[in-house]
Design a protein around this motif. Structure first.
Motif, short mmCIF file in Angstrom:
data_model
loop_
_atom_site.label_atom_id
_atom_site.label_comp_id
_atom_site.label_asym_id
_atom_site.label_seq_id
_atom_site.Cartn_x
_atom_site.Cartn_y
_atom_site.Cartn_z
N LYS A 81 4.65 -4.91 -4.68
CA LYS A 81 3.46 -4.37 -4.00
C LYS A 81 2.34 -4.12 -5.01
O LYS A 81 1.18 -4.42 -4.75
CB LYS A 81 3.79 -3.05 -3.28
CG LYS A 81 4.60 -3.25 -2.02
CD LYS A 81 4.34 -2.21 -0.92
CE LYS A 81 4.55 -0.79 -1.35
NZ LYS A 81 5.94 -0.53 -1.74
N LYS B 110 6.97 10.18 -1.94
CA LYS B 110 7.86 9.73 -0.87
C LYS B 110 8.17 10.85 0.12
O LYS B 110 8.23 10.64 1.33
CB LYS B 110 9.16 9.19 -1.47
CG LYS B 110 8.97 8.07 -2.47
CD LYS B 110 8.29 6.88 -1.85
CE LYS B 110 8.27 5.71 -2.80
NZ LYS B 110 7.58 4.55 -2.23
N SER C 63 10.98 -1.51 -1.79
CA SER C 63 10.72 -1.06 -3.16
C SER C 63 10.92 -2.17 -4.19
O SER C 63 11.90 -2.93 -4.10
CB SER C 63 11.65 0.09 -3.50
OG SER C 63 11.46 1.13 -2.57
N ASP D 267 1.10 1.66 -2.82
CA ASP D 267 2.42 2.09 -2.32
C ASP D 267 2.39 2.70 -0.92
O ASP D 267 3.31 2.48 -0.16
CB ASP D 267 3.04 3.08 -3.31
CG ASP D 267 4.53 3.29 -3.10
OD1 ASP D 267 5.24 2.31 -2.86
OD2 ASP D 267 5.00 4.45 -3.19
N HIS E 32 4.66 2.63 4.17
CA HIS E 32 4.99 2.22 2.79
C HIS E 32 4.23 0.92 2.50
O HIS E 32 4.82 -0.16 2.42
CB HIS E 32 6.50 2.02 2.71
CG HIS E 32 7.04 1.88 1.32
ND1 HIS E 32 8.26 1.30 1.06
CD2 HIS E 32 6.54 2.23 0.11
CE1 HIS E 32 8.50 1.32 -0.24
NE2 HIS E 32 7.48 1.86 -0.84
MN MN Z 1 7.40 2.51 -2.93
#
Ligand code: MN
Ligand code: OXD
Length: 610
Positions: free
Chosen positions: A260, A214, A256, A285, A234
């Motif tokens: 995904k 991240k 989040s 991601d 993302h």
């Molecule tokens: Mn993520």
């Protein structure tokens, strides 16, 4: 001994050694011998040591390790995450901001001597295939073997990463991590985009400490992308192979823990499989995307593994993800099945192990434990809701043959989505790139356990990037618009999906998982210009009968499909009113530079709604 002649790397490492004062410095070359020795060392730590890792059953889960973090250190901490740009305006309203000099001054005493009595590991890594023009180099300094072993899965780690940097370049991201005392009051995850620098302290949980993910691949990289003409998003990346053999690539951005990983590894329903469709995973991601020589947008996955949410992962929900975890994986904060030294989590199956260790380390009877209702009114959980697996991409049965292609894959469609109980239909297509950028800016979702804070609250999460944009969100939207202009008619088509729409009784109406292939099918046909659509106030929607429901007709009846695709004008007027409020109060009034073209989208949608 240093693994590089690059003076910029060596000088920075020397400075960090002087600051943190480790007993010993070990450069991570990525060799099996070195990783095996570190694994032996971390598994030999005494019971109760907070760094301890465990070898799992090596027959059933070869190469797999287990770790528990401290109970106060189990998720990303957005309130302790900072973007330190020279001015507050550059960081914009979606970030916590602090003046860089002030932040360095605040953190320097925390790092001063923090590695005394410890070993410092210097980890060279590449985000993206080594040799790819889209890849970038990072160096993470850490005092945690857990971080080294996870970085080995999540990135291309080791000496080879320095080959991309060469002997003189200064273009690498400097990441400094110390697990320190895991003191939540002094926990900081700090990005300095102008300095290509990340400082993380007092956490030992994945998202806060695997700095390639991240911190670098989204927060720092989004800033680099704006300056260098590319995009860090993302987004998962998947390829759909059609019966004619062509593979169509799609990226998708969801907040989040909205599925995904499940979408990226989807197994098509029987009818599609028989017809010859296949899905390949490029990433689950993060996508880095840049226009290629032919003018199309190309994507790479900068990561080399998956850091997936374990609870809910099972043979049915995500067969491929489960397969990824069967060797050389690391499990964090799941439960142990002591009968055979394997792992368990809620949703793996319906049989919590009787002889279990729950995620905080207590030995319990799993069946009894999970039948007790906790303070939140729900059964107690053996695994933490944000417990994770770290698994090599190479383990994935459906990993794309293009996974390591240095050029990346050409993107035909970009999908946005979130968890929305009402308002948002199953799928719709934007009128054009600018409208699609607006749709991205309007992503909102009910919150999950991936970050600390209340679960189930609707929050705005533009492009699913709210916690990850390394600069002013308005400038980020402007960058999207610029990229659209550059790509022109070669730009991917932009869609929005909502797998989570509920009926009047609160039941999900769409089966999701593999059946999402039916929606991808419509999206692909739209990209190929093979199918018409209904023009509505909010975008193009599928015509009646155009979403294939063969095999699920009992569940998704024509009435249900009507509800899934309904555009309720009153709800949409409320949605636009809320978006005006959001743009004004949350963004513009707080220093966000919203492009005129996006304000204009609100007027246009409102006019169409009548
Ligand atoms: Mn993520
Ligand atoms: C993640 C997240 O861990 O988005 O991927 O929180």
């Amino acid at each position: 001994m240093s693994l590089t002649n690059n003076p910029n790397v060596n000088k920075w490492v020397d400075e960090m050694v002087a600051l943190t004062k480790p007993d010993k410095v070990v450069w991570i070359d990525g060799s099996k011998e070195q990783l095996d020795a570190l694994t032996d060392e971390v598994c030999a730590l005494p019971e109760g040591n907070r760094d301890k890792m465990y070898r799992l059953n090596q027959d059933k889960l070869p190469g797999c390790l287990y770790h528990r973090t401290l109970p106060n250190d189990v998720a990303r901490v957005e309130d302790r995450t900072f973007i330190c740009t020279p001015t507050k305006e550059e960081a914009g309203p979606t970030n916590n901001w602090c003046d860089p000099a002030e932040m360095y001054a605040k953190l320097t005493p925390l790092y001063d001597g923090v590695m005394k009595g410890r070993t410092m590991y210097v980890i060279p890594y590449s985000m993206g295939p080594i040799g790819s023009p889209l890849a970038k180099v990072g160096v993470e300094i850490t005092d945690s073997i857990y971080v080294v072993l996870n970085m080995n899965i999540m990135t291309r780690m080791g000496k080879a990463a320095f080959e991309n940097l060469g002997d003189t370049s200064n273009d690498f991201v400097r990441g400094l991590h110390s697990k320190a005392d895991v003191d939540p009051e002094n926990r900081y995850i700090v990005q300095f985009p102008q300095d290509n620098t990340i400082w993380s302290i007092n956490s030992a949980y994945g998202g806060n400490v695997l700095l390639g993910k991240k911190c670098f691949a989204l927060r720092i990289a989004s800033y680099q992308g704006k300056n260098e003409g590319w995009m860090a998003e993302h987004m998962l990346i998947l390829g759909v192979k059609k019966p004619d053999g062509e593979v169509v690539y799609i990226t998708a951005a969801f907040p989040s823990a909205c599925g995904k990983t499940n979408l990226a590894m989807l197994i098509p329903p029987e009818g599609y499989k028989k017809a010859g469709y296949e899905v390949f995973t490029v990433g689950d991601d993060i996508a880095w995307m840049k226009p290629g020589e032919d003018g199309r947008l190309y994507a790479i996955n900068p990561e080399n593994g998956f850091f997936g949410v374990a609870p809910g992962t099972n043979e049915k929900s995500n067969y491929n993800a489960l397969a990824c975890t069967r060797k050389n994986a690391i499990f964090t904060n799941v439960a142990l099945n002591n009968a055979d030294n394997t792992v368990w989590w809620e949703g793996l199956d319906k049989n919590p192990p009787e002889d279990a260790t729950e995620w905080k380390g207590a030995k319990v009877n799993g069946k009894e434990f999970t039948s007790v209702i906790g303070a939140d009114g729900k059964p107690q959980k053996l695994a933490h809701p944000n417990s994770r697996f770290t698994a090599p991409a190479a383990n994935c049965p459906c990993v794309s043959p293009e996974f390591n292609n240095p050029k990346g894959v050409p993107v035909s469609a970009i999908i946005f989505g979130g968890r929305r109980a009402s308002t948002t239909p199953l799928v719709y297509q934007s009128f054009d790139w600018t409208h699609g950028t607006y749709i991205g800016s309007a992503v909102s979702s009910e919150t999950t356990a991936a970050a600390t804070g209340a679960v189930g609250v609707l929050r705005h999460d533009p492009m699913a990037m709210k916690p990850f944009i390394g600069y002013n969100v308005g400038d980020y939207w402007a960058h999207w618009l610029e990229m659209g202009e550059k790509l022109g008619d070669k730009a991917p088509k932009i869609f929005n999906v909502n797998w989570f729409k509920q009926d009047e009784n609160g039941n999900f109406m769409w089966p999701g998982f593999g059946d999402n292939m039916r929606v991808l099918d419509w999206i692909i046909k739209r990209c190929e210009g093979k199918i018409d659509a209904d023009e509505t106030a909010i975008g193009y929607l599928p015509k009646k009968g155009d979403i294939n429901v063969e095999g699920i007709e009992d569940e998704v009846t024509p009435e249900v499909m009507d509800k899934l695709l309904a555009v309720d004008k009153d709800l949409w007027k409320k949605e636009i009113t809320e978006m005006r409020r959001y743009y004004k109060e949350d963004i513009a009034d707080k220093g966000g530079h919203i492009p005129e073209a996006l304000w204009a989208q609100l007027d246009k949608i409102e006019a169409r709604l009548g």
